[in-house]
Motif scaffolding. Sequence first.
Motif, mmCIF file in Angstrom:
data_model
loop_
_atom_site.group_PDB
_atom_site.id
_atom_site.type_symbol
_atom_site.label_atom_id
_atom_site.label_comp_id
_atom_site.label_asym_id
_atom_site.label_seq_id
_atom_site.Cartn_x
_atom_site.Cartn_y
_atom_site.Cartn_z
ATOM 1 N N LEU A 6 106.210 -31.656 80.811
ATOM 2 C CA LEU A 6 106.437 -32.271 82.166
ATOM 3 C C LEU A 6 106.895 -33.869 81.584
ATOM 4 C CD1 LEU A 6 103.320 -31.073 83.856
ATOM 5 C CD2 LEU A 6 105.608 -30.353 84.028
ATOM 6 N N GLU A 8 107.099 -37.397 83.711
ATOM 7 C CA GLU A 8 106.780 -38.343 84.798
ATOM 8 C C GLU A 8 107.909 -39.292 85.078
ATOM 9 O OE1 GLU A 8 104.323 -38.001 86.781
ATOM 10 O OE2 GLU A 8 103.578 -36.318 85.748
ATOM 11 N N HIS A 27 115.511 -40.626 80.903
ATOM 12 C CA HIS A 27 114.295 -40.039 81.379
ATOM 13 C C HIS A 27 114.675 -38.616 80.894
ATOM 14 C CE1 HIS A 27 114.699 -43.269 84.618
ATOM 15 N NE2 HIS A 27 113.464 -43.463 83.886
ATOM 16 N N PHE A 59 112.439 -29.886 89.257
ATOM 17 C CA PHE A 59 111.253 -30.612 90.071
ATOM 18 C C PHE A 59 111.467 -30.297 91.428
ATOM 19 C CE2 PHE A 59 114.853 -33.665 89.602
ATOM 20 C CZ PHE A 59 114.744 -34.446 90.821
ATOM 21 N N LEU A 80 104.741 -27.045 90.108
ATOM 22 C CA LEU A 80 105.264 -28.169 90.574
ATOM 23 C C LEU A 80 104.999 -28.449 92.162
ATOM 24 C CD1 LEU A 80 108.519 -28.043 88.618
ATOM 25 C CD2 LEU A 80 106.473 -29.175 87.855
ATOM 26 N N ARG A 82 105.126 -32.142 93.193
ATOM 27 C CA ARG A 82 105.493 -33.646 93.282
ATOM 28 C C ARG A 82 107.186 -34.036 92.934
ATOM 29 N NH1 ARG A 82 102.777 -37.139 89.855
ATOM 30 N NH2 ARG A 82 102.148 -35.373 88.499
ATOM 31 N N THR A 84 107.886 -36.865 91.619
ATOM 32 C CA THR A 84 108.006 -37.576 90.416
ATOM 33 C C THR A 84 107.783 -36.794 89.183
ATOM 34 O OG1 THR A 84 105.558 -37.860 90.873
ATOM 35 C CG2 THR A 84 107.350 -39.359 91.827
ATOM 36 N N GLN A 85 107.426 -35.261 89.263
ATOM 37 C CA GLN A 85 107.230 -34.694 87.787
ATOM 38 C C GLN A 85 108.204 -33.645 87.797
ATOM 39 O OE1 GLN A 85 103.678 -31.980 87.913
ATOM 40 N NE2 GLN A 85 102.968 -33.499 86.622
ATOM 41 N N LEU A 87 109.847 -30.621 85.149
ATOM 42 C CA LEU A 87 109.711 -29.727 84.182
ATOM 43 C C LEU A 87 111.012 -29.551 83.397
ATOM 44 C CD1 LEU A 87 107.783 -27.472 82.888
ATOM 45 C CD2 LEU A 87 108.793 -26.036 84.600
#
Length: 135
Positions: A6, A8, A27, A59, A80, A82, A84-85, A87
């Motif tokens: 994951l 963030e 990211h 996500f 999942l 959110r 903001t998270q 995979l």
Amino acid sequence: MSLIQLIELPIFGDGRGDLVSIEASKHIPFDIKRVYCLFNLADHPRGMHSHRQLQQLAFCVHGSCRFILDNGTERDEVTLSRPTQGLLIGNLIWREMHDFSDDCVIMVLASEHYDESDYIRDYTTFQDVIRGTAG
């Protein structure tokens, strides 16, 4: 070792709302060559395949869903829910998506352009590729 990786994603917000920013090679560990969304999802599993080379970051922009990842030896799952998270799904990982909320929207960032020959759509063939007994 968990198959679940994951990431963030950073949130930037003020009184007007929140913003999530995703930058390739910052990211996520690949350049983004394709973006697609899944929405209006029926109550049927999605995915059910692997990729020979392609990597993805998936996500839920809205709602939730459950992912199952399988490397041919072990299986792991995560829900999942959110934006903001993310995979991270590497190549040669079988993926399945289940249990979509009515409002589920999934965004996927992919490392490669669409190429049907990169897909492995049969689980037995996937296992053979992992063992090195298929091309």
